[in-house]
Design a protein around this motif. Sequence first.
Motif, PDB file in Angstrom:
ATOM      1  N   MET A 132       0.825  -1.211   0.000  1.00 43.98           N
ATOM      2  CA  MET A 132       0.000   0.000   0.000  1.00 43.98           C
ATOM      3  C   MET A 132       0.858   1.258   0.000  1.00 43.98           C
ATOM      4  O   MET A 132       0.573   2.238  -0.698  1.00 43.98           O
ATOM      5  CB  MET A 132      -0.924  -0.014   1.211  1.00 43.98           C
ATOM      6  N   LYS A 133       1.937   1.233   0.777  1.00 38.89           N
ATOM      7  CA  LYS A 133       2.837   2.391   0.855  1.00 38.89           C
ATOM      8  C   LYS A 133       3.498   2.649  -0.497  1.00 38.89           C
ATOM      9  O   LYS A 133       3.521   3.785  -0.988  1.00 38.89           O
ATOM     10  CB  LYS A 133       3.893   2.144   1.930  1.00 38.89           C
ATOM     11  N   HIS A 134       4.035   1.606  -1.113  1.00 42.92           N
ATOM     12  CA  HIS A 134       4.723   1.780  -2.393  1.00 42.92           C
ATOM     13  C   HIS A 134       3.751   2.173  -3.503  1.00 42.92           C
ATOM     14  O   HIS A 134       4.095   2.973  -4.382  1.00 42.92           O
ATOM     15  CB  HIS A 134       5.463   0.491  -2.775  1.00 42.92           C
ATOM     16  N   GLY A 135       2.541   1.605  -3.464  1.00 43.18           N
ATOM     17  CA  GLY A 135       1.545   1.984  -4.450  1.00 43.18           C
ATOM     18  C   GLY A 135       1.157   3.446  -4.338  1.00 43.18           C
ATOM     19  O   GLY A 135       0.967   4.134  -5.353  1.00 43.18           O
ATOM     20  N   GLY A 138      15.403   5.911  -0.420  1.00 40.47           N
ATOM     21  CA  GLY A 138      14.226   6.755  -0.357  1.00 40.47           C
ATOM     22  C   GLY A 138      13.321   6.267   0.755  1.00 40.47           C
ATOM     23  O   GLY A 138      13.751   5.505   1.644  1.00 40.47           O
ATOM     24  N   PRO A 139      12.057   6.638   0.724  1.00 42.25           N
ATOM     25  CA  PRO A 139      11.154   6.342   1.840  1.00 42.25           C
ATOM     26  C   PRO A 139      10.793   4.872   1.979  1.00 42.25           C
ATOM     27  O   PRO A 139      10.268   4.460   3.012  1.00 42.25           O
ATOM     28  CB  PRO A 139       9.905   7.161   1.497  1.00 42.25           C
ATOM     29  N   GLY A 140      11.092   4.044   0.964  1.00 45.31           N
ATOM     30  CA  GLY A 140      10.762   2.628   1.051  1.00 45.31           C
ATOM     31  C   GLY A 140      11.930   1.751   1.417  1.00 45.31           C
ATOM     32  O   GLY A 140      11.789   0.528   1.497  1.00 45.31           O
ATOM     33  N   ARG A 141      13.085   2.359   1.671  1.00 43.63           N
ATOM     34  CA  ARG A 141      14.263   1.559   2.007  1.00 43.63           C
ATOM     35  C   ARG A 141      14.051   0.752   3.291  1.00 43.63           C
ATOM     36  O   ARG A 141      14.638  -0.322   3.475  1.00 43.63           O
ATOM     37  CB  ARG A 141      15.477   2.477   2.158  1.00 43.63           C
ATOM     38  N   ASP A 142      13.195   1.287   4.187  1.00 42.95           N
ATOM     39  CA  ASP A 142      12.955   0.588   5.454  1.00 42.95           C
ATOM     40  C   ASP A 142      11.974  -0.565   5.303  1.00 42.95           C
ATOM     41  O   ASP A 142      11.673  -1.254   6.275  1.00 42.95           O
ATOM     42  CB  ASP A 142      12.459   1.568   6.519  1.00 42.95           C
ATOM     43  N   ASN A 143      11.475  -0.800   4.112  1.00 52.33           N
ATOM     44  CA  ASN A 143      10.567  -1.920   3.851  1.00 52.33           C
ATOM     45  C   ASN A 143      11.276  -2.968   2.998  1.00 52.33           C
ATOM     46  O   ASN A 143      10.808  -3.349   1.923  1.00 52.33           O
ATOM     47  CB  ASN A 143       9.294  -1.436   3.143  1.00 52.33           C
TER      48      ASN A 143
END
Length: 539
Positions: free
Chosen positions: A116-119, A276-281
């Motif tokens: 959901m976050k990446h989408g 970026g903001p998704g590196r922690d996922n």
Amino acid sequence: MDRREMLKNLAILPVGGGLMSMSPLMATPDKNVAKGPLALDKDIYKSIGVVPIINCRGTFTIIGGSIERPEVHAAMAAASKNFVQYDELAFAIGERLSEITKAEFGIITAGCAAAMKHGTAACVTGGNPEKLLRIPDLSGLDKTEVIIPRHSRNVYDHAVRNIGITVVEVDSMEALEKAINPKTAMIYLLANGSSATGQPMSVEAIAEVAKKQNIPIMVDAAAENLSIPVVHFERGADMVAYSGGKAMCGPQCAGLLLGRKDLMLSAWQASSPHHGPGRDNKVGKEEMLGMLAAVEAWTTRDHEKEWDRWMDWLNLIADKATKIKGVSHKINIPEGLNNRAPNLVISWDPKQFNITGAEVAELFGRSEPRIAIGSGGKDGLTSINVTPSQMQEGEAKVVANRLHDTLSEKRPAPDTSMAAPAGNIAGRWDINMAFFSSESTHHMILEQDGNWLNGTHKSDFAEQDVYGTIEGDTIKIRSHFRKPGDSVVYMFTGKLKNSEWSGEVFMGEYLTANFTAKKWESKKRKQQITVPGGPPLAT
């Protein structure tokens, strides 16, 4: 009951069905569990002091999600033996997911929330890395709003909000049409409930409006069975997010995002290993191929045979329980794709057996053999419920025997008398809250009617009603902080001593805090008030 509704119950009752009588950090069923080096066998959990649970609730993350398929284990083991370039791996997986699911493309993520976050990031940035690197500061970006119908607000939409977008909440199609503007990045919807076909704000109805404005729709189908082709694309969705560790029995830390290829590539750009903001996922190559194996296995599993096995287990438990006079049962068959498994409800009169379903669930959750079951009640009856989708061979007999033994036990009628209160705690109180690594001050205003307490609780950012009891010097008070998409339960248990009371606060999934309550002392003012006879002559 969908996964959101069940989570609300779990937030308060994480394993059993009744009030916890001790801190969850201390609630080890067997205090004598040995602790030592990690045992790489069936006792791996007990070797570090953790007692496993028979899962009769379903695919809840807090108790482990699902049992991974053998194909998943094999794929992860094989994947661990080599190095690969992650973009190459992702593109190959995306093409294979397209072949299997008939979606344009797909990516494997670190759970459904990450999908959901990446989408969301994909819809905000359009694949532009400079925009991506600004998240969550969206100043200067043109797509910064996400429309969410009120019926789709839930605790999981944090994943959408983590991008820094502004949520625009609507409650009608008219409001939705008015809300769409050049800043609208996306519309987020739950897959079921008020988004279902035929509802006023169904996916189809919203898609008819959104397509005209080129607004992508993301559907959260976390706990659904995978439909091939994906039914939500036929209804008008552009992206669909699934949990890997639920119906598909893939890795618990994996998720699946399917949809338009351009959006999927932008979503992959927003995920680890890219910065970026998704590196922690981060999702590893092992989980990526394990999840792909789970999707492939979904197409070859004998789903009818699985269903028959689940029904056999439920019938075994029901047959054993209903040998007891006064115990009845019902098996509910779900509609739709969400949490699709039969559910057994065992009911009885609590006055006849002197125990409630919530007390049975609490007993089973806190003592061995540990069993996670649901509880409820209706029409004067109390009940427990069993979902078999994550049970394993041999466990149905254990559950059946324990339930039979528990309901066969003779119990005296519960003592409903209440000890006289040790004091009057009506008034205003300052509550010092000691969390794990910080403190804050809450406030309560209480009214007391004998043993019964009512009033208001002002927490850090809201004010809510409270209710509870005082028996002797023991005080129990409950309040519930709520806001769209979020809630925190507060259960205060304390002792009154020398005009103060202190103890522990149970906060559901957020564990515990300590508190001390002191009476609020106001300064007594003795000053006469002169009221002017007319409007002021100066301001």
